[in-house]
Enzyme design. Sequence first.
Site, short mmCIF file in Angstrom:
data_model
loop_
_atom_site.label_atom_id
_atom_site.label_comp_id
_atom_site.label_asym_id
_atom_site.label_seq_id
_atom_site.Cartn_x
_atom_site.Cartn_y
_atom_site.Cartn_z
N GLU A 22 83.84 5.44 -28.66
CA GLU A 22 82.50 5.83 -29.14
C GLU A 22 81.64 6.18 -27.95
OE1 GLU A 22 80.26 3.15 -31.67
OE2 GLU A 22 82.08 2.64 -32.79
N GLU A 48 83.87 -3.68 -31.50
CA GLU A 48 82.72 -4.26 -30.81
C GLU A 48 82.53 -5.74 -31.10
OE1 GLU A 48 79.37 -1.71 -31.68
OE2 GLU A 48 80.15 -0.11 -30.41
O1 IFM Z 1 76.50 2.95 -35.37
C1 IFM Z 1 77.03 2.11 -34.39
C2 IFM Z 1 78.48 1.81 -34.68
O2 IFM Z 1 78.67 1.23 -35.92
C3 IFM Z 1 79.03 0.86 -33.64
N1 IFM Z 1 78.73 1.31 -32.30
C4 IFM Z 1 77.41 1.73 -32.01
C5 IFM Z 1 76.92 2.74 -33.02
C6 IFM Z 1 75.49 3.18 -32.69
O3 IFM Z 1 74.63 2.09 -32.68
#
Ligand code: IFM
Length: 446
Positions: free
Chosen positions: A350, A165
Amino acid sequence: MLSRFDFPEGFIFGAATAAYQIEGSAFGGCGSSHWDTYSATPGNVVRGESGARACDHYHQWPADLDLLQAANLDGYRFSTSWARVMPDGVSINPEGVDFYDRLVDGMLARGLKPFQTLYHWEMPSALADKGGWTNRDTCHRFADFSEAITRRLGDRVASIATINEPWCVAWLSHFMGIHAPGLRDIRAAARAMHHILLAHGLAVERLRGMGQPNLGIVLNFDYAQPASDRPEDVQAAARWDGIFNRWFIEAITRQTYPEIVLEGLSPHMPANWQDDMATIGQKLDWLGINYYTRHLHAHDATQPWPHLRDVPGDRPKTQMGWEIYPEGLHHFLTRMAKDYVGDLPLHVTENGMANADLLEDGRVSDQVREDFLFSHLAATKQAIADGANVQGFFYWSLLDNYEWAEGYDKRFGLVHVDYDTLVRTPKSSYHALARALARNDQGTAR
Ligand code: IFM
């Protein structure tokens, strides 16, 4: 209800975590990271909580891997903390590397494919002191770290993602001030927006040179829609889309930054940034997509560039206040395939939701998470039918864990964690997923 057999043969179902959020940074010779100091500063994190103990995964990892295996998952997305591997940012902590060595062997022993992420936000404080991602030199130190940990694990991991990210690393952390290092400074943000990509490019170049296969990056995407059909709001949504959704993928696949973002960032970019674009545009072997929600945007003339104001949408929201909008996942999977990467393998690295889960009589009933998960699996299946080459889906997260500035308040896990006793309790969503992924004895059909 969907099952494993609704997806192509070989599709990887997994769960994801990240080092700082679960391991416990106080153990095993781990160095201080900017999250340790950011959370130690009043007002930054709910109740000033840190990842010092987190879920104690550093000690409890065998049981956590057992949970992944018992859920019939095929893969585990984890990260290797820079501050644990190199406490001062440059020299190796053998205890830290040994920990990841055991962890990877533990995955393989349980039939889980290891999907490694190199940077999920543990900038060693020693490098943060020198400017962190605002300092170009950090990019070279990151390539060194990437090489060192890969020399130890690279023969056994299924794939490596450089950065998790980059938008959060750069924009959320240097422009919005919500994550460490907590800056609200457009000049720092512009530098971080560029340097995080340069770090990615240098790491890919280094690892590729070592013969390491399956290199990628994990980008997060946020579905941007205008709050109204007024042209100013349409432009506002396009600016957000540029900053969040186009900046990173266009740098990597086209070696350019979107004009709509350079309009604001150009004066603050590091000198001669154009010379780095070929390094940033290294060929990828796969692309990771993190997706959670959509936002509606309106033009706000009272604010400096990017002149944005969020407007609440009308869909049900998660514990984070994020709208549940599975169509957005289909949008990004098909958009990446069509506009940027063609047939390159995509992974949903994710997707998940926070919920105010309650442990009652030894059980957690989280039907809302089951619905969330299966609606996003359905969106993924539809994207495959529409031509996107999606090869995996990783739920965020295996465990309830440290949700950064939100501390331990927000629960994303398939497995509930009692933060006093550290007892793990699989939630009903965990059991539903395990049922959906079950195979029969021959491993082919239920
Ligand atoms: O917890 C985070 C993760 O570290 C990175 N992506 C989003 C998740 C939820 O906010």
